[in-house]
Write a protein that holds these residues in place. Structure first.
Motif, PDB file in Angstrom:
ATOM      1  N   ILE A  58       0.847  -1.200   0.000  1.00 31.54           N
ATOM      2  CA  ILE A  58       0.000   0.000   0.000  1.00 31.54           C
ATOM      3  C   ILE A  58       0.879   1.246   0.000  1.00 31.54           C
ATOM      4  CG2 ILE A  58      -1.647   1.360   1.344  1.00 31.54           C
ATOM      5  CD1 ILE A  58      -2.959  -0.969  -0.044  1.00 31.54           C
ATOM      6  N   SER A  59       1.937   1.238   0.801  1.00 35.24           N
ATOM      7  CA  SER A  59       2.860   2.380   0.845  1.00 35.24           C
ATOM      8  C   SER A  59       3.516   2.590  -0.512  1.00 35.24           C
ATOM      9  CB  SER A  59       3.929   2.161   1.919  1.00 35.24           C
ATOM     10  OG  SER A  59       3.354   2.141   3.205  1.00 35.24           O
ATOM     11  N   ALA A  60       3.923   1.486  -1.163  1.00 37.19           N
ATOM     12  CA  ALA A  60       4.547   1.593  -2.478  1.00 37.19           C
ATOM     13  C   ALA A  60       3.561   2.167  -3.494  1.00 37.19           C
ATOM     14  CB  ALA A  60       5.034   0.225  -2.934  1.00 37.19           C
ATOM     15  N   LEU A  61       2.315   1.716  -3.442  1.00 31.39           N
ATOM     16  CA  LEU A  61       1.305   2.231  -4.365  1.00 31.39           C
ATOM     17  C   LEU A  61       1.042   3.716  -4.129  1.00 31.39           C
ATOM     18  CD1 LEU A  61      -1.223  -0.743  -4.382  1.00 31.39           C
ATOM     19  CD2 LEU A  61       0.136   0.065  -6.320  1.00 31.39           C
ATOM     20  N   ARG A  62       1.012   4.122  -2.880  1.00 30.37           N
ATOM     21  CA  ARG A  62       0.796   5.543  -2.579  1.00 30.37           C
ATOM     22  C   ARG A  62       1.931   6.400  -3.131  1.00 30.37           C
ATOM     23  NH1 ARG A  62      -1.360   4.343   3.520  1.00 30.37           N
ATOM     24  NH2 ARG A  62      -3.613   4.489   3.069  1.00 30.37           N
ATOM     25  N   ARG A  63       3.165   5.892  -3.040  1.00 31.29           N
ATOM     26  CA  ARG A  63       4.295   6.650  -3.580  1.00 31.29           C
ATOM     27  C   ARG A  63       4.160   6.818  -5.093  1.00 31.29           C
ATOM     28  NH1 ARG A  63       7.270   3.419   0.008  1.00 31.29           N
ATOM     29  NH2 ARG A  63       7.920   2.042  -1.701  1.00 31.29           N
ATOM     30  N   LYS A  64       3.658   5.804  -5.758  1.00 31.16           N
ATOM     31  CA  LYS A  64       3.580   5.836  -7.219  1.00 31.16           C
ATOM     32  C   LYS A  64       2.298   6.502  -7.734  1.00 31.16           C
ATOM     33  CE  LYS A  64       6.435   1.708  -7.913  1.00 31.16           C
ATOM     34  NZ  LYS A  64       6.532   0.356  -8.521  1.00 31.16           N
ATOM     35  N   LEU A  65       1.203   6.342  -6.990  1.00 35.49           N
ATOM     36  CA  LEU A  65      -0.100   6.836  -7.460  1.00 35.49           C
ATOM     37  C   LEU A  65      -0.509   8.158  -6.833  1.00 35.49           C
ATOM     38  CD1 LEU A  65      -2.110   3.479  -7.308  1.00 35.49           C
ATOM     39  CD2 LEU A  65      -0.856   4.425  -9.255  1.00 35.49           C
ATOM     40  N   GLY A  66       0.107   8.507  -5.707  1.00 36.12           N
ATOM     41  CA  GLY A  66      -0.299   9.704  -4.977  1.00 36.12           C
ATOM     42  C   GLY A  66      -0.779   9.319  -3.589  1.00 36.12           C
ATOM     43  N   ALA A  67      -0.379  10.094  -2.598  1.00 41.67           N
ATOM     44  CA  ALA A  67      -0.632   9.739  -1.200  1.00 41.67           C
ATOM     45  C   ALA A  67      -2.110   9.640  -0.860  1.00 41.67           C
ATOM     46  CB  ALA A  67       0.052  10.745  -0.281  1.00 41.67           C
ATOM     47  N   THR A  68      -2.961  10.413  -1.561  1.00 38.38           N
ATOM     48  CA  THR A  68      -4.384  10.441  -1.206  1.00 38.38           C
ATOM     49  C   THR A  68      -5.219   9.443  -2.011  1.00 38.38           C
ATOM     50  OG1 THR A  68      -4.825  12.222  -2.803  1.00 38.38           O
ATOM     51  CG2 THR A  68      -4.241  12.866  -0.557  1.00 38.38           C
ATOM     52  N   THR A  69      -4.581   8.697  -2.880  1.00 33.20           N
ATOM     53  CA  THR A  69      -5.324   7.768  -3.747  1.00 33.20           C
ATOM     54  C   THR A  69      -5.932   6.619  -2.957  1.00 33.20           C
ATOM     55  OG1 THR A  69      -3.899   8.289  -5.625  1.00 33.20           O
ATOM     56  CG2 THR A  69      -5.158   6.246  -5.751  1.00 33.20           C
ATOM     57  N   ILE A  70      -5.187   6.109  -1.961  1.00 36.19           N
ATOM     58  CA  ILE A  70      -5.659   4.983  -1.163  1.00 36.19           C
ATOM     59  C   ILE A  70      -5.828   5.437   0.286  1.00 36.19           C
ATOM     60  CG2 ILE A  70      -5.181   2.636  -0.364  1.00 36.19           C
ATOM     61  CD1 ILE A  70      -3.435   2.270  -2.862  1.00 36.19           C
ATOM     62  N   GLN A  71      -7.046   5.350   0.765  1.00 39.20           N
ATOM     63  CA  GLN A  71      -7.350   5.747   2.133  1.00 39.20           C
ATOM     64  C   GLN A  71      -7.289   4.527   3.058  1.00 39.20           C
ATOM     65  OE1 GLN A  71     -11.292   7.387   1.857  1.00 39.20           O
ATOM     66  NE2 GLN A  71     -10.570   9.361   1.078  1.00 39.20           N
ATOM     67  N   THR A  72      -6.810   4.749   4.281  1.00 39.31           N
ATOM     68  CA  THR A  72      -6.839   3.712   5.307  1.00 39.31           C
ATOM     69  C   THR A  72      -8.087   3.899   6.161  1.00 39.31           C
ATOM     70  OG1 THR A  72      -4.418   3.564   5.418  1.00 39.31           O
ATOM     71  CG2 THR A  72      -5.664   2.740   7.308  1.00 39.31           C
ATOM     72  N   VAL A  73      -8.871   2.835   6.295  1.00 36.38           N
ATOM     73  CA  VAL A  73     -10.047   2.854   7.168  1.00 36.38           C
ATOM     74  C   VAL A  73      -9.687   1.993   8.370  1.00 36.38           C
ATOM     75  CG1 VAL A  73     -12.496   2.342   7.375  1.00 36.38           C
ATOM     76  CG2 VAL A  73     -11.559   3.075   5.171  1.00 36.38           C
ATOM     77  N   ARG A  74      -9.407   2.648   9.478  1.00 37.35           N
ATOM     78  CA  ARG A  74      -8.863   1.945  10.638  1.00 37.35           C
ATOM     79  C   ARG A  74      -9.752   0.773  11.061  1.00 37.35           C
ATOM     80  NH1 ARG A  74      -4.519   4.012  12.844  1.00 37.35           N
ATOM     81  NH2 ARG A  74      -3.921   6.182  12.432  1.00 37.35           N
ATOM     82  N   GLY A  75      -9.096  -0.366  11.238  1.00 39.32           N
ATOM     83  CA  GLY A  75      -9.799  -1.555  11.699  1.00 39.32           C
ATOM     84  C   GLY A  75     -10.608  -2.248  10.622  1.00 39.32           C
ATOM     85  N   ALA A  76     -10.612  -1.698   9.400  1.00 37.33           N
ATOM     86  CA  ALA A  76     -11.445  -2.282   8.348  1.00 37.33           C
ATOM     87  C   ALA A  76     -10.665  -2.628   7.090  1.00 37.33           C
ATOM     88  CB  ALA A  76     -12.587  -1.322   7.990  1.00 37.33           C
ATOM     89  N   GLY A  77      -9.789  -1.727   6.639  1.00 35.20           N
ATOM     90  CA  GLY A  77      -9.041  -2.015   5.414  1.00 35.20           C
ATOM     91  C   GLY A  77      -8.676  -0.755   4.655  1.00 35.20           C
ATOM     92  N   TYR A  78      -8.785  -0.813   3.346  1.00 30.81           N
ATOM     93  CA  TYR A  78      -8.348   0.285   2.486  1.00 30.81           C
ATOM     94  C   TYR A  78      -9.416   0.591   1.428  1.00 30.81           C
ATOM     95  CZ  TYR A  78      -3.890  -1.060   4.557  1.00 30.81           C
ATOM     96  OH  TYR A  78      -2.895  -1.369   5.443  1.00 30.81           O
ATOM     97  N   ARG A  79      -9.409   1.842   0.981  1.00 31.68           N
ATOM     98  CA  ARG A  79     -10.380   2.291  -0.016  1.00 31.68           C
ATOM     99  C   ARG A  79      -9.659   3.077  -1.103  1.00 31.68           C
ATOM    100  NH1 ARG A  79     -13.209   5.635   2.946  1.00 31.68           N
ATOM    101  NH2 ARG A  79     -14.919   4.224   3.527  1.00 31.68           N
TER     102      ARG A  79
END
Length: 220
Positions: free
Chosen positions: A195-216
């Protein structure tokens, strides 16, 4: 739409057939390669889900035989875990796409629908679009606008799982199931690395972390 599943793991075949029928498809199931070749040659199928390791005739030979006979039905081949050689050989024999076992059912349905769209729209590419981001599940290429973004195979697999359910929360277990497998006993936090690698390549706000649930995955 009529589908043929050629899969010798009977529980898997029955489960896939049940799910695809719920999606509105007519589905035939066989567990032997020779029977699969006979049905594929006699029936008017819109798509075949084909395993490699089959009794009677393996998936490579079945696929090659259909192509040699001029049958251009789309074939989604199911390969062994981490079988890069299997994937290459499957595509070389005429398969249109592949999934590595074990796979997410959501992804299988998306791949089936994408192949059917391609067949019905003169080769249109099955591209998932999320804002300015485009994820081509056929060519495994990703673009942000006109700029291509290079991803590793694992990064693409994680992104694909998120893109198929863009705007929805996708949990770590679902990502592990798709990108790794059910029996993965390593650190589930490995997902955070990708996820961190994808954020670096796609943009930090592209993938949101939903605590305790996953990613969006969101449109930006």
């Amino acid at each position: 739409m009529r589908l043929l599943i050629v899969e010798d793991e009977k529980r898997l075949a029955v489960s896939l057939a049940k799910g695809l029928r719920a999606e509105g498809f007519a589905v035939d199931v066989v567990h032997d390669g020779l029977e699969g070749l006979h049905l594929a040659g006699e029936g008017a199928y819109d798509l075949i889900v084909l395993d490699i390791m089959l009794p009677g005739m393996n998936g490579y030979r079945l696929c090659a035989a259909l192509r040699a006979a001029g049958n251009d039905v789309p074939i989604l081949m199911l390969t062994a875990k981490d079988g890069e050689y299997d994937e290459a050989e499957g595509l070389d024999t005429g398969a249109d796409d592949y999934l590595t076992k074990p796979f997410s059912y959501v992804v299988l349905v998306a791949r089936v629908k994408a192949l059917l769209r391609r067949r019905g729209s003169a080769g249109a590419s099955p591209v998932l679009r999320v804002g300015t981001l485009s994820v081509d599940t056929a060519t495994r290429r990703v673009h942000r606008g006109d700029t291509e973004i290079t991803l590793t195979a694992k990064e693409f697999a994680v992104l694909e799982q998120l893109a198929i359910r863009a705007g929805q929360v996708v949990g770590k277990p679902e990502i592990l199931e798709h990108v790794w497998d059910f029996a993965y006993d390593g650190d589930p936090n490995i997902i955070e690395v990708y996820i961190s690698a994808l954020r670096r390549k796609l943009g930090a706000t592209t993938i949101q972390t939903v605590r305790g649930a996953g990613y969006r995955l969101v449109a930006v």
